[in-house]
Design a protein around this motif. Structure first.
Motif, PDB file in Angstrom:
ATOM      1  N   CYS A  53       0.832  -1.209   0.000  1.00 49.43           N
ATOM      2  CA  CYS A  53       0.000   0.000   0.000  1.00 49.43           C
ATOM      3  C   CYS A  53       0.866   1.257   0.000  1.00 49.43           C
ATOM      4  O   CYS A  53       0.594   2.206  -0.745  1.00 49.43           O
ATOM      5  CB  CYS A  53      -0.928   0.018   1.216  1.00 49.43           C
ATOM      6  SG  CYS A  53      -2.244  -1.197   1.170  1.00 49.43           S
ATOM      7  N   GLY A  77      -5.725   8.236  -0.684  1.00 47.15           N
ATOM      8  CA  GLY A  77      -5.471   6.922  -0.099  1.00 47.15           C
ATOM      9  C   GLY A  77      -4.448   6.985   1.019  1.00 47.15           C
ATOM     10  O   GLY A  77      -4.598   6.331   2.058  1.00 47.15           O
ATOM     11  N   TYR A  81      -4.809   6.025   4.881  1.00 46.11           N
ATOM     12  CA  TYR A  81      -3.883   5.036   5.432  1.00 46.11           C
ATOM     13  C   TYR A  81      -3.317   5.527   6.762  1.00 46.11           C
ATOM     14  O   TYR A  81      -3.317   4.796   7.759  1.00 46.11           O
ATOM     15  CB  TYR A  81      -2.757   4.786   4.427  1.00 46.11           C
ATOM     16  CG  TYR A  81      -1.711   3.801   4.883  1.00 46.11           C
ATOM     17  CD1 TYR A  81      -1.749   2.481   4.477  1.00 46.11           C
ATOM     18  CD2 TYR A  81      -0.661   4.191   5.714  1.00 46.11           C
ATOM     19  CE1 TYR A  81      -0.788   1.564   4.873  1.00 46.11           C
ATOM     20  CE2 TYR A  81       0.305   3.296   6.122  1.00 46.11           C
ATOM     21  CZ  TYR A  81       0.240   1.985   5.700  1.00 46.11           C
ATOM     22  OH  TYR A  81       1.190   1.086   6.102  1.00 46.11           O
TER      23      TYR A  81
END
Length: 124
Positions: A53, A77, A81
């Motif tokens: 990720c 994102g 996260y």
């Protein structure tokens, strides 16, 4: 090149480099990252997927120079996260948030500067 674009470029490249290094540490199962995972009760088996990720976020920020929408998506994102990372720390009562807060700040800065340079939706 405008001053704002220069700041965007520097912040984005530095953020991508720092995230790339973090991804590397996750992917190799570095002892320092394993200790954090243990402290947060995060299974070590999650280290590689979390590293992927981070790597994707890093590459997405860099891809945002050519395709701004990818940079915007990566920035969003990454913010999510690191909000999750902060939540993981708080869940177990760990107040050592410096790394997560620093990466969150870098991710927010790259996202906001990208929005200023490329437009709010990554398209101008």
């Amino acid at each position: 090149m405008s001053a704002v674009y220069a700041v965007y470029a520097v912040v984005t490249v530095l953020t991508a480099a720092a995230l790339g290094y973090g991804a590397y540490l996750d992917l190799v199962g570095h002892a320092s990252i394993a200790a954090i995972a243990d402290r947060l009760s995060v299974p070590r088996s999650w280290m590689a997927p979390l590293g992927v990720c981070l790597a994707a976020g890093s590459l997405g920020l860099l891809a945002g120079f050519a395709v701004p929408l990818l940079g915007t998506a990566a920035g969003i994102g990454l913010v999510l996260y690191f909000l999750g990372a902060i939540g993981a720390h708080l869940r177990v009562g760990d107040r050592r948030l410096g790394g997560a807060l620093g990466f969150l700040a870098l991710s927010v800065a790259a996202l906001v500067l990208g929005a200023v340079v490329h437009g709010v939706h990554g398209v101008r």
